[in-house]
Design a protein around this motif. Structure first.
Motif, PDB file in Angstrom:
ATOM      1  N   LEU A 139      64.328  74.611  53.536  1.00 49.23           N
ATOM      2  CA  LEU A 139      65.371  75.534  54.157  1.00 49.23           C
ATOM      3  C   LEU A 139      66.248  76.146  53.149  1.00 49.23           C
ATOM      4  O   LEU A 139      67.256  77.074  53.463  1.00 49.23           O
ATOM      5  CB  LEU A 139      66.162  75.071  55.103  1.00 49.23           C
ATOM      6  CG  LEU A 139      65.489  74.509  56.437  1.00 49.23           C
ATOM      7  CD1 LEU A 139      66.116  73.571  57.202  1.00 49.23           C
ATOM      8  CD2 LEU A 139      65.221  75.775  57.235  1.00 49.23           C
ATOM      9  N   ARG A 140      66.216  75.990  51.788  1.00 47.22           N
ATOM     10  CA  ARG A 140      66.936  76.199  50.767  1.00 47.22           C
ATOM     11  C   ARG A 140      67.214  77.753  50.731  1.00 47.22           C
ATOM     12  O   ARG A 140      68.276  78.232  50.553  1.00 47.22           O
ATOM     13  CB  ARG A 140      66.588  75.682  49.216  1.00 47.22           C
ATOM     14  CG  ARG A 140      67.630  76.086  48.438  1.00 47.22           C
ATOM     15  CD  ARG A 140      67.286  75.009  47.079  1.00 47.22           C
ATOM     16  NE  ARG A 140      68.305  75.652  46.226  1.00 47.22           N
ATOM     17  CZ  ARG A 140      69.423  75.238  46.077  1.00 47.22           C
ATOM     18  NH1 ARG A 140      70.154  74.853  46.801  1.00 47.22           N
ATOM     19  NH2 ARG A 140      70.290  75.864  44.897  1.00 47.22           N
ATOM     20  N   ARG A 141      66.020  78.506  50.826  1.00 47.39           N
ATOM     21  CA  ARG A 141      66.121  80.071  50.817  1.00 47.39           C
ATOM     22  C   ARG A 141      66.222  80.505  51.963  1.00 47.39           C
ATOM     23  O   ARG A 141      66.297  81.798  52.184  1.00 47.39           O
ATOM     24  CB  ARG A 141      64.818  80.428  50.224  1.00 47.39           C
ATOM     25  CG  ARG A 141      64.424  80.075  48.727  1.00 47.39           C
ATOM     26  CD  ARG A 141      65.206  80.723  47.636  1.00 47.39           C
ATOM     27  NE  ARG A 141      66.347  81.315  47.666  1.00 47.39           N
ATOM     28  CZ  ARG A 141      67.495  80.915  47.211  1.00 47.39           C
ATOM     29  NH1 ARG A 141      67.733  79.738  46.286  1.00 47.39           N
ATOM     30  NH2 ARG A 141      68.685  81.814  47.338  1.00 47.39           N
ATOM     31  N   ALA A 142      66.658  79.972  53.211  1.00 52.42           N
ATOM     32  CA  ALA A 142      66.901  80.375  54.564  1.00 52.42           C
ATOM     33  C   ALA A 142      68.285  79.847  54.741  1.00 52.42           C
ATOM     34  O   ALA A 142      68.200  78.768  55.832  1.00 52.42           O
ATOM     35  CB  ALA A 142      65.773  80.091  55.605  1.00 52.42           C
ATOM     36  N   PRO A 143      69.513  80.328  54.235  1.00 47.88           N
ATOM     37  CA  PRO A 143      70.566  79.575  54.446  1.00 47.88           C
ATOM     38  C   PRO A 143      71.018  80.008  56.056  1.00 47.88           C
ATOM     39  O   PRO A 143      71.663  78.762  56.788  1.00 47.88           O
ATOM     40  CB  PRO A 143      71.673  80.265  53.760  1.00 47.88           C
ATOM     41  CG  PRO A 143      71.046  81.433  53.114  1.00 47.88           C
ATOM     42  CD  PRO A 143      69.577  81.302  53.483  1.00 47.88           C
ATOM     43  N   VAL A 144      70.682  80.993  56.838  1.00 44.64           N
ATOM     44  CA  VAL A 144      70.865  81.046  58.181  1.00 44.64           C
ATOM     45  C   VAL A 144      70.355  80.170  58.793  1.00 44.64           C
ATOM     46  O   VAL A 144      71.067  79.516  60.065  1.00 44.64           O
ATOM     47  CB  VAL A 144      70.977  82.577  58.477  1.00 44.64           C
ATOM     48  CG1 VAL A 144      71.304  82.667  59.798  1.00 44.64           C
ATOM     49  CG2 VAL A 144      71.623  83.398  57.483  1.00 44.64           C
ATOM     50  N   GLN A 145      69.070  80.078  58.624  1.00 47.33           N
ATOM     51  CA  GLN A 145      68.333  78.973  59.645  1.00 47.33           C
ATOM     52  C   GLN A 145      68.766  77.558  59.350  1.00 47.33           C
ATOM     53  O   GLN A 145      69.077  76.824  60.302  1.00 47.33           O
ATOM     54  CB  GLN A 145      66.736  79.162  59.093  1.00 47.33           C
ATOM     55  CG  GLN A 145      66.073  80.414  59.416  1.00 47.33           C
ATOM     56  CD  GLN A 145      64.649  80.132  59.414  1.00 47.33           C
ATOM     57  OE1 GLN A 145      64.040  79.412  59.131  1.00 47.33           O
ATOM     58  NE2 GLN A 145      64.147  81.542  59.399  1.00 47.33           N
ATOM     59  N   ARG A 146      69.126  77.309  57.970  1.00 50.52           N
ATOM     60  CA  ARG A 146      69.617  75.896  57.959  1.00 50.52           C
ATOM     61  C   ARG A 146      70.919  75.710  58.668  1.00 50.52           C
ATOM     62  O   ARG A 146      71.232  74.893  59.303  1.00 50.52           O
ATOM     63  CB  ARG A 146      69.902  75.699  56.440  1.00 50.52           C
ATOM     64  CG  ARG A 146      70.245  74.289  56.069  1.00 50.52           C
ATOM     65  CD  ARG A 146      70.297  73.961  54.838  1.00 50.52           C
ATOM     66  NE  ARG A 146      71.424  74.715  54.125  1.00 50.52           N
ATOM     67  CZ  ARG A 146      71.446  75.495  52.860  1.00 50.52           C
ATOM     68  NH1 ARG A 146      70.218  75.486  52.215  1.00 50.52           N
ATOM     69  NH2 ARG A 146      72.400  76.182  52.527  1.00 50.52           N
TER      70      ARG A 146
END
Ligand SMILES: [Zn+2]
Ligand SMILES: [Zn+2]
Length: 740
Positions: A139-146
């Motif tokens: 999820l590192r490249r998807a901060p909103v999802q995280r």
């Protein structure tokens, strides 16, 4: 005899009610104040509010039109909200139709039936989602999802879309993406009123309260059955939220509800997650990010008592509650509680009125209370509860004043500040710089002839935004491409004057080329999801220097920041408004409070050309309570609020003469009525021309509140009769927070 006359508040900007005959074939015994009534109005049909029935009318009864339809069998607003609105209507002298419309969700204003609410379905994290969260690399490249997954991981019984919206701006789309990966699922909601088993509680370590917290909780808990206002003054990190939570638990245990007001920007995912984790049952969240359907639903959940805790921004002060038990206003000093156009009410002040009408306690919390609230505490109208220590110990940040007179400045930064920055950065810590001005430079100046980048529509300069290559007016929004040559003399020697966050960022990138630098202002966070990405990167340590406007001051906490630089305190110390220094002190402490943690307290450096400013010295040496005492003494000597009460009559017109003529006439009407009331003006507004219209104002002021309101009662009614110039737009602002 035609039967009773219906006196109706019709949604219109007119300062009066309208009389109608009852609709035909209607059982008149069921008529009650607060019912919505559909009436003909001009050529339209509108939904109004029945305020009262009367036997008489000042008009010819034969000329009255019948109402078309009564829309409710029960008033949609509970009696206490109706009473609050009646009070607010008289106090703010505002057209009743607009006052009543403010309290209703849009769909009810349009005439929709107020049916029982449906609990919205809930989103829940799946086992696969928890695994994904643990492998944060995914999820590192998807901060909103995280961010959303982390939030859902803390919600044992899931969360509805409406409560997830403040967590991330793309919530709906992000949830669809997460669902496609199997990391979240949608579960149907239980029907309200069917008992559901209590959700499994997430065990959390028992918090040990410090003595001040325990005392504050005990004081409030002892007053749950009566009206009492508490001013909870706690330094940042002193555990105010924990006090709120314990008190709310006590209120819920009595079968009552709690209403919590927060500034829009303070409604953070962290706050909601904490409330959701600790308090049982669905939470109703009311804020501007909801669509009309979601808002109505949350409103109905509050009204029928399904939601036992209601959290919302300014207008939630009118939220209907079935069994109100306590009203809490967090960050009570925040200017966003005052509505700045239309019906200019102050939600904090109305919360106090509502608490008094209901006979329940009101808690106002802040690290930096408004001077009005401090004064009420000194007069013992409010009970002061102080939380002087940070939870878990730890010192408050040390604040230093840095005299920048005669110092060489690198784009606004002095050498000593740059050296302090290097020191902290060398220790791998983060540095935060606060500059409350976005853009590159506030002025573009011709070095040859002195031309300045003025706005065509306002008495203001256009701010240079270099990245967008535009000049933008921050007052009316007008913008145009940056001039390449001076429009007056043709010189190419155009120079930016002064500093904004964009210029500071550019300078720091040259000074610290190897470090990540983040800028947080309205320009850099405009794109959806960009604020979330920025915050996630800051917490990962990808950015070592943070630059920002007052957006930095709210809600977010940056534990690795150990140095806070206030780049320019002078603007606030010498602003046009008498509240400037209060705002500046609040902002300095709020920004300072974002930094550090128990084992690594932050340092704060304030750059100023006025190091001997008495209020600044008191603030730095003795803290906010001493600052408040000194600032109150100044206000008292100058007879300014809270030692005087004000109402500001504003007028604007395309033609400057007309606005002034209107106010002169208003003053002439006022003079015979102004007993104990001072009339100041008319005078041009501090910014006389804004968005192409000329603005002027007349200030009225009295030492005693009842003198001012007695005067306003008589004056405003006459003003409506005499104000016939339709070219002039005018408005009254009672207890104005900004004098322009
Ligand atoms: Zn020029
Ligand atoms: Zn403008």
């Amino acid at each position: 005899m035609t039967g009773p006359i219906l006196r109706i508040a019709v949604p219109s900007p007119l300062y009066r009610t309208f009389d109608y005959l009852p609709p035909p074939d209607r059982d008149l015994t069921a008529l009650r104040p607060g019912l919505r009534v559909r009436v003909p109005f001009g050529r339209r049909q509108v939904v109004g509010f029945l305020l009262e029935t009367s036997d008489s009318t000042s008009l010819d009864p034969a000329a009255l039109r019948p109402a078309l339809e009564i829309l409710d069998s029960e008033p949609p607003l509970p009696a206490d909200v109706l009473a609050l609105l009646q009070w607010a209507r008289r106090y703010y002298h505002h057209p009743p139709g607009e006052v009543f419309a403010t309290a209703l969700p849009v769909l009810l204003r349009q005439g929709e039936p107020a049916l029982p609410p449906a609990l919205p379905p809930s989103w829940r994290i799946t086992a696969a989602g928890r695994t994904a969260l643990a492998e944060s690399a995914v999820l590192r490249r998807a901060p909103v999802q995280r961010l959303l997954l982390e939030h859902l991981a803390g919600c044992a019984d899931g969360a509805s879309l409406e409560t997830l919206r403040p967590v991330a701006r793309d919530s709906a789309a992000t949830l669809r993406a997460l669902r496609a990966r199997g990391w979240v699922e949608l579960i149907a909601a239980p029907t309200p009123n069917t008992p559901t088993p209590p959700p499994p509680r997430i065990p959390h370590p028992p918090l040990i309260l410090n003595a001040a917290q325990a005392e504050a909780i005990a004081s409030i808990a002892a007053a749950l059955e009566r009206f009492q206002v508490f001013l909870l003054e706690g330094v940042t990190g002193s555990g105010k939220t924990e006090v709120y939570l314990r008190v709310i638990e006590a209120v819920l245990a009595r079968g009552r509800q709690a209403l919590v007001l927060t500034p829009e920007i303070g409604l953070t995912p962290q706050l909601l997650a904490r409330f959701r984790e600790r308090l049982p049952g669905p939470l109703a969240v009311l804020h501007s990010g909801l669509n009309d359907r979601e808002r109505l639903n949350a409103w109905l959940l509050a009204r029928d008592g399904t939601a036992r805790v209601v959290v919302g921004t300014r207008s939630a002060v009118f939220a209907p509650l079935r069994a109100p038990g306590i009203l809490i206003v967090d960050e009570e000093h925040d200017p966003s509680f005052k509505q700045q156009d239309g019906f200019r009410y102050h939600a904090r002040d109305l919360a106090v009125v509502r608490g008094r009408q209901l006979g329940i306690p009101v808690v106002l919390g802040s690290a930096t209370p408004a001077l009005e609230s401090c004064q009420n505490a000194r007069r013992e109208r409010y009970q002061l509860l102080q939380l002087p220590e940070r939870v878990g110990g730890g010192a408050e940040p040390a604040i230093d004043i840095l005299d920048v007179r005669r110092q060489p400045l690198l784009e606004g930064l002095s050498r000593p500040l740059l050296e302090r920055m290097r020191l902290h950065l060398a220790r791998n810590e983060q540095v935060l710089l606060f500059l409350n001005r976005r853009g590159f430079a506030p002025i573009l100046l011709c070095h040859e002839c002195g031309w300045l980048s003025a706005c065509r529509h306002c008495d203001a300069r256009m701010t240079l935004h270099l990245r967008q290559r535009r000049l933008i007016c921050h007052h009316c929004g007008d913008s145009r491409p940056v001039d390449s040559v001076c429009p007056l003399c043709g010189s190419v020697d155009l120079r930016p004057l002064g500093h904004g966050t964009e210029r500071l960022e550019t300078a720091l990138r040259q000074e610290f080329p190897d470090l990540g630098i983040a800028r947080m202002d309205r320009d850099s966070t405009r794109r959806r999801g960009s604020l979330e990405t920025l915050l996630a990167d800051i917490h990962n340590g990808d950015h070592r220097i943070l630059i920002g406007t007052q957006m930095l001051a709210k809600g977010h906490h940056f534990p690795d920041v150990t140095l806070v630089g206030i780049v320019d305190a002078d603007q606030g110390l010498h602003g046009v408004d008498f509240r400037s220094s209060e705002r500046m002190a609040q902002l300095i402490l709020q920004v300072a409070g974002r930094a550090g943690r128990a084992e690594k307290p932050g340092n704060v450096v304030i750059q100023t050309h006025h190091p001997d400013h008495p209020l600044l010295r008191v603030l730095v040496a003795q803290g906010y309570p001493a600052f408040a005492a000194a600032a109150l003494a100044e206000r008292q000597a100058a007879l300014l609020p809270p030692f005087a009460h004000q109402a500001l009559l504003r007028a604007e017109a395309a033609d400057p003469e007309r606005a002034t003529a209107f106010l002169k006439a208003a003053r002439a009407l006022a003079e015979p009525l102004a007993d104990g009331v001072e009339l100041l003006g008319p005078a041009p507004a501090p910014m006389e021309r804004r968005a192409g219209r000329y603005r002027a104002q007349l200030l009225t002021q009295a030492a005693r509140r009842q003198d001012l309101h007695g005067f306003l009662d008589r004056w405003i009614a006459r003003l409506w009769e005499h104000a016939t110039d339709r070219q002039v737009r005018w408005s009254l602002d009672v207890d104005p927070m900004e004098l322009y």
